[in-house]
Design a protein around this motif. Structure first.
Motif, PDB file in Angstrom:
ATOM      1  N   TYR A  75       0.698  -1.023  -0.214  1.00 54.56           N
ATOM      2  CA  TYR A  75      -0.359   0.244   0.189  1.00 54.56           C
ATOM      3  C   TYR A  75       1.026   0.748  -0.027  1.00 54.56           C
ATOM      4  O   TYR A  75       0.527   2.737  -0.341  1.00 54.56           O
ATOM      5  CB  TYR A  75      -1.008  -0.195   1.209  1.00 54.56           C
ATOM      6  N   TYR A 108      -4.580   4.452   4.499  1.00 50.55           N
ATOM      7  CA  TYR A 108      -5.353   3.011   3.515  1.00 50.55           C
ATOM      8  C   TYR A 108      -6.493   2.134   4.098  1.00 50.55           C
ATOM      9  O   TYR A 108      -6.749   2.314   3.414  1.00 50.55           O
ATOM     10  CB  TYR A 108      -4.320   2.020   3.623  1.00 50.55           C
ATOM     11  N   ALA A 159      -7.934  -1.879   1.392  1.00 49.95           N
ATOM     12  CA  ALA A 159      -7.880  -0.389   0.646  1.00 49.95           C
ATOM     13  C   ALA A 159     -10.174   0.589   1.555  1.00 49.95           C
ATOM     14  O   ALA A 159     -10.644  -0.467   1.214  1.00 49.95           O
ATOM     15  CB  ALA A 159      -8.381  -0.135  -0.572  1.00 49.95           C
TER      16      ALA A 159
END
Length: 288
Positions: A75, A108, A159
């Motif tokens: 991420y 995230y 996410a």
């Protein structure tokens, strides 16, 4: 023959006139772009992987689509401070990278990863890659059990997973306890009978990992304070008679990386509830 010779002379004269073809400047090399300077490989965020590792050899870099079955997800990719060698576990460089990964994970995921069955992993280049100029570190996230050990495969990106309701968020549990050791913590819906519930995080002091693991009195006091706030109870000496507690420490690797947040759970050896104990108060949890 004479006519042919005259025509050939005309063609040769035209070819050697020096006038470039229309649309060109006559320079054969000035429009070629210079090749870019060689640079070490650098991974990118938004890719998923079939395994979770601490070191990422280029030969093993084979990301998959996150819609496919995978174990970890990148991420964020950060830039490490220049150094002669890859930062060792427990070093200032390793702690800085983990701190950045931990902070970026909250953004995230949409919430604190320590409040979910999630683990964060810093992934470094190989020694050869570092020697070749690589100065990146990869931030990977994976689903994990409460002690941060078991990794499970999944499909789909994480996410925003913790921004709303999620089965990964820590809630209520049905524990199995052998003596003073918790052997399993099975997640259950809070409206179903259960004997444990996640109450929050306690930040441990700067002590050795061995001291954390052996210092049950310290963990008990810290978690009782967390539970008191969670259940709206007086944080006094009577807390030990109102509820029990279970704690899950960071892994040794996380501790070396600077993670100090301990997971705290309300726990009852015999009593069961079919509701959350958040804001339950003294009427629900009297001194027993």
């Amino acid at each position: 023959m004479r006519g042919t010779a005259v025509l050939l002379a005309v063609l040769l004269a035209a070819g050697c006139s020096g006038a470039p073809p229309s649309g060109t400047d006559g320079d054969l090399i000035d429009d070629w772009a210079l090749p870019s300077s060689p640079a070490p490989f650098r991974p990118v965020a938004g890719q998923c992987h079939e395994a979770l590792t601490a070191i990422a050899p280029l030969a093993d870099y084979r990301p998959v689509e996150c819609a496919e079955l995978h174990v970890s997800e990148t991420y964020h990719v950060g830039t490490a401070a220049d150094a002669d060698v890859v930062p060792a576990a427990g070093s200032a460089g390793a702690k800085a990278a983990f701190r950045e990964c931990s902070e970026r994970a909250a953004d995230y995921l949409g919430g604190s990863w320590r409040t979910a069955r999630v683990a964060v992993q810093v992934v470094w280049p190989t020694k050869a890659g570092w020697s070749g100029g690589a100065r990146w570190f990869r931030c990977d996230v994976t689903t994990a059990d409460l002690d941060g050990q078991s990794r499970t495969s999944r499909t789909g990106s994480l996410a925003g997973e913790l921004a709303g309701a999620s089965p990964l968020k820590l809630g209520c549990f049905s524990p199995t306890v052998d003596g003073e050791t918790v052997t399993t913590m099975r997640p259950v819906a809070c409206d179903q009978p259960h004997r444990a519930e996640f109450a929050g995080l306690w930040r441990a002091p700067e002590i050795t990992y061995a001291a954390l693991e052996s210092g049950t009195e310290r963990s008990a006091a810290g978690c009782r304070t967390v539970i008191a706030e969670f259940a709206k109870l007086p944080d006094d000496s009577d807390m030990q008679y109102r509820t029990g507690w279970i704690s899950y420490n960071p892994t040794r690797t996380e501790w070396l990386s600077g993670e100090r947040r301990v997971r705290c759970f309300v726990y009852f050896a015999k009593r069961t509830f079919a509701r959350s104990l958040k804001d339950a108060g003294t009427s629900v949890l009297p001194v027993d």
